[in-house]
Structure formats: structure tokens, C-alpha cells
Write a protein that holds these residues in place. Sequence first.
Motif, PDB file in Angstrom:
ATOM      1  N   GLU A 224      26.138-108.833 -23.677  1.00  0.00           N
ATOM      2  CA  GLU A 224      26.744-107.515 -23.451  1.00  0.00           C
ATOM      3  C   GLU A 224      27.040-106.807 -24.771  1.00  0.00           C
ATOM      4  O   GLU A 224      26.853-105.593 -24.870  1.00  0.00           O
ATOM      5  N   GLN A 225      27.465-107.561 -25.785  1.00  0.00           N
ATOM      6  CA  GLN A 225      27.681-106.956 -27.108  1.00  0.00           C
ATOM      7  C   GLN A 225      26.386-106.330 -27.644  1.00  0.00           C
ATOM      8  O   GLN A 225      26.413-105.291 -28.295  1.00  0.00           O
ATOM      9  N   ALA A 226      25.268-106.990 -27.367  1.00  0.00           N
ATOM     10  CA  ALA A 226      23.976-106.535 -27.869  1.00  0.00           C
ATOM     11  C   ALA A 226      23.263-105.587 -26.904  1.00  0.00           C
ATOM     12  O   ALA A 226      22.114-105.218 -27.146  1.00  0.00           O
ATOM     13  N   ASN A 227      23.934-105.231 -25.815  1.00  0.00           N
ATOM     14  CA  ASN A 227      23.343-104.361 -24.785  1.00  0.00           C
ATOM     15  C   ASN A 227      22.083-104.957 -24.165  1.00  0.00           C
ATOM     16  O   ASN A 227      21.167-104.227 -23.779  1.00  0.00           O
ATOM     17  N   LEU A 228      22.041-106.265 -24.072  1.00  0.00           N
ATOM     18  CA  LEU A 228      20.929-106.982 -23.435  1.00  0.00           C
ATOM     19  C   LEU A 228      21.351-107.329 -22.010  1.00  0.00           C
ATOM     20  O   LEU A 228      21.676-108.475 -21.694  1.00  0.00           O
ATOM     21  N   TYR A 229      21.334-106.331 -21.142  1.00  0.00           N
ATOM     22  CA  TYR A 229      21.932-106.491 -19.826  1.00  0.00           C
ATOM     23  C   TYR A 229      21.134-107.400 -18.901  1.00  0.00           C
ATOM     24  O   TYR A 229      21.717-108.050 -18.035  1.00  0.00           O
TER      25      TYR A 229
ATOM     26  N   ASP B 208      27.047-104.942 -12.344  1.00  0.00           N
ATOM     27  CA  ASP B 208      27.206-103.925 -13.384  1.00  0.00           C
ATOM     28  C   ASP B 208      26.085-104.027 -14.422  1.00  0.00           C
ATOM     29  O   ASP B 208      25.491-103.020 -14.821  1.00  0.00           O
ATOM     30  N   CYS B 209      25.778-105.251 -14.840  1.00  0.00           N
ATOM     31  CA  CYS B 209      24.704-105.441 -15.823  1.00  0.00           C
ATOM     32  C   CYS B 209      23.344-105.085 -15.220  1.00  0.00           C
ATOM     33  O   CYS B 209      22.484-104.533 -15.917  1.00  0.00           O
TER      34      CYS B 209
ATOM     35  N   ARG C  80      23.094-101.357 -15.335  1.00  0.00           N
ATOM     36  CA  ARG C  80      22.889-100.901 -16.716  1.00  0.00           C
ATOM     37  C   ARG C  80      21.468-101.167 -17.205  1.00  0.00           C
ATOM     38  O   ARG C  80      20.931-100.409 -18.004  1.00  0.00           O
ATOM     39  N   SER C  81      20.871-102.251 -16.713  1.00  0.00           N
ATOM     40  CA  SER C  81      19.505-102.570 -17.137  1.00  0.00           C
ATOM     41  C   SER C  81      18.466-101.868 -16.275  1.00  0.00           C
ATOM     42  O   SER C  81      17.277-101.886 -16.601  1.00  0.00           O
TER      43      SER C  81
END
Length: 194
Positions: free
Chosen positions: A59-64, A96-97, A100-101
Motif C-alpha cells: 500500500e505504501q508503494a501503491n501496488l494495490y 478497497d485495494c 484502487r487497482s
Amino acid sequence: IAHRPDDARATLERALACCERADLATRAHVYTRASYVELYGGDHDRARRYATIGASIAEQANLYVVATGAYSVLYNLAYDAGGPSECLVHLERLSDCAVRSGNLDFHLYAIVAAYELHVERGDVAAVERLENDLRAFDVHYGASTTLEGLVPSRALFAAWAGLFDAAYEILAPSAAQQSDPERAALRWVEIALY
């Protein structure tokens, strides 16, 4: 997949030993894959630890998509030992992830799994909200194998209303589609109940 857990763990240990020097994306992938190795290898404490780390880094790296995988491990662990409340927390993060992805398959998986849990809890309002979410999916998702997971829950929901014939009709065609004899036997028992 190859049923070689010792080789998988040895590879995992080598990857973990050098991944702290790697970038966030690599670390997220390594920890998430490590959680799968331990989940299927039977060490659930390590699987939980690796999945928690993998989800956080992803999540920090936006790798959902990677985070979704880690949350699926946490959901599976909670399903076996944690109970519905813990499962729903992980499914919410997974959903949620997935959104987002842009991954509709994972989003649908989260909705179907949450539907099952809310039916088990008897939460009619939550089930109705999830029915609305399911109607929002494109028509081509109507054939998704993920939706097969709704069959037992929808049958139970019909039975709550005293519609045992409807529950039977919903569930009966699914008996022949079960993947192994144990699952088929369980499904036949459910059908017999209705």
C-alpha cells in the motif's frame, strides 16, 4: 503448486535475506509471496506476519494488486481461525485495494465473501447492501465462477423467509458441480435440509 514445501521455504529464506536492501516494490512482492508459501505450507503465524508486512509495504508503494494478494492470505487465515468480524476487516481492505487497482475480479471476490459472512451472521441490511453492489457489476460478470460462492448464501437467505422450495431450487443444480466428493456430500446434505 509443485508440493515441494522444503524447496519453497529454502528459496523464500534466500529471498527474504536479501530483500531488505531492495526497493519497496520488490519487498512487497517478496513478503506477499512468502505469505502464500507459509499459508500453503501450514505455518499460519509466519503467513500472517509476512502478509501483514507485504500488505503494508504494497500500500505504501501503491501496488494495490500485490496488497490484494496479501489481504487474501489474511482473510483466509481469519476464515479458518479468526471469525467473521476479523474476516470482514480483511475483506474491506481487500475490496478497497481491488477498487484502487481496477481489478473487478478481486472486488467481486470480496463482495461474494462478505455476502457469505453477513448471511452467516444474519445481517439482512448488510446482505441487501451487497445485493445492490452485485447489481452494479457489468452483465458479463453474471457468468463469473466467483458468483458460484453466492449459491449457498442465497439459498439460506431464501430459507429465512420460509421459502424452502426456492432455497432448494437455488441449491439443487450445484450439487453435480462440486469439485470433490467431500464438497459434493456437504452440498447434498444442504439440499436435503431444504
